[in-house]
Scaffold this active site. Structure first.
Site, PDB file in Angstrom:
ATOM      1  N   ASP A  42      43.168  30.277  34.694  1.00  0.00           N
ATOM      2  CA  ASP A  42      41.705  30.296  34.646  1.00  0.00           C
ATOM      3  C   ASP A  42      41.209  31.611  35.226  1.00  0.00           C
ATOM      4  OD1 ASP A  42      38.971  29.777  34.700  1.00  0.00           O
ATOM      5  OD2 ASP A  42      39.223  27.723  35.413  1.00  0.00           O
TER       6      ASP A  42
ATOM      7  N   ARG B  28      37.938  32.606  35.110  1.00  0.00           N
ATOM      8  CA  ARG B  28      36.478  32.582  35.271  1.00  0.00           C
ATOM      9  C   ARG B  28      36.036  32.945  36.689  1.00  0.00           C
ATOM     10  NH1 ARG B  28      35.534  26.710  32.778  1.00  0.00           N
ATOM     11  NH2 ARG B  28      37.411  26.422  34.023  1.00  0.00           N
TER      12      ARG B  28
END
EC number: 3.5.4.25
Length: 196
Positions: free
Chosen positions: A126, A128
């Site tokens: 991930d 983000r």
């Protein structure tokens, strides 16, 4: 503050009229959007969803993920609540971009799971940056949130960035034969709180 608030307009939707607020990242010029429903100025926690961009799920109705289902369910719950916020976080494919997401899909078609596919492409599971979302909440004048999410990492990062998450509201929708392995991987390898 990593963002500035640059524009706003009414956005009529099937769920009612939202105020669409546009933000721009100061360092990159990338844009993000908040959809605000009702009066969020009350001093009570606001129901909110941080929804990361997913062109395939949100606009192309892909069954490979639960994103489109979550987007629709979040807007429905916010409208039913009478007030709330949906932050549309423009970091496609857990921030690997659309073309790399397509490459990751191809690897998944060969048997890799979603995390392994990202790793094969040289990315973390991930990528983000949810601190941008904390800035969006602050620019909207919101400090206390009831967060629609299955991702405890999202709660942790927003809390560390100064947003008081008073409740995590589960958003478990859209499981189907095409995304079962994907959702199971998110639960097992990324800690998402998903009940079968």
């Amino acid at each position: 503050m990593q963002l500035k608030r640059v524009a706003e307009a009414k956005l009529p939707t099937p769920w009612g009229d939202f105020l669409m607020v546009g933000f721009e990242e100061l360092a990159t010029g990338h844009d993000h959007v908040a959809l605000v429903y009702g009066d969020i100025s009350e001093h009570t926690p606001v129901l909110a969803r941080v929804h990361s961009e997913c062109l395939t799920g949100d606009a192309l109705f892909s069954l490979r993920c639960d994103c489109g289902f979550q987007l629709e369910a979040a807007l429905t719950q916010i409208a039913e609540e009478g007030r709330g916020i949906l932050l549309y976080h423009r970091q496609e494919g857990r921030n690997i971009g659309l073309l790399n997401k397509i490459r990751a899909y191809a690897l998944q078609d060969q048997g890799y799971d979603t995390v392994e596919a990202n790793h094969q492409l040289g990315f973390a599971a991930d990528e983000r940056d949810f601190t941008l979302c904390a800035d969006m909440f602050k620019l909207l004048g919101v400090n206390e949130v009831r967060l629609l999410t299955n991702n405890p990492k999202k709660v942790e990062i927003l809390t560390e960035a100064g947003i008081n998450i008073v409740e995590r509201v589960p958003l478990i929708v859209g499981r189907n034969p095409n995304n079962e392995h994907y959702l199971d991987t998110k639960a097992e390898k990324m800690g998402h709180l998903l009940n079968k």
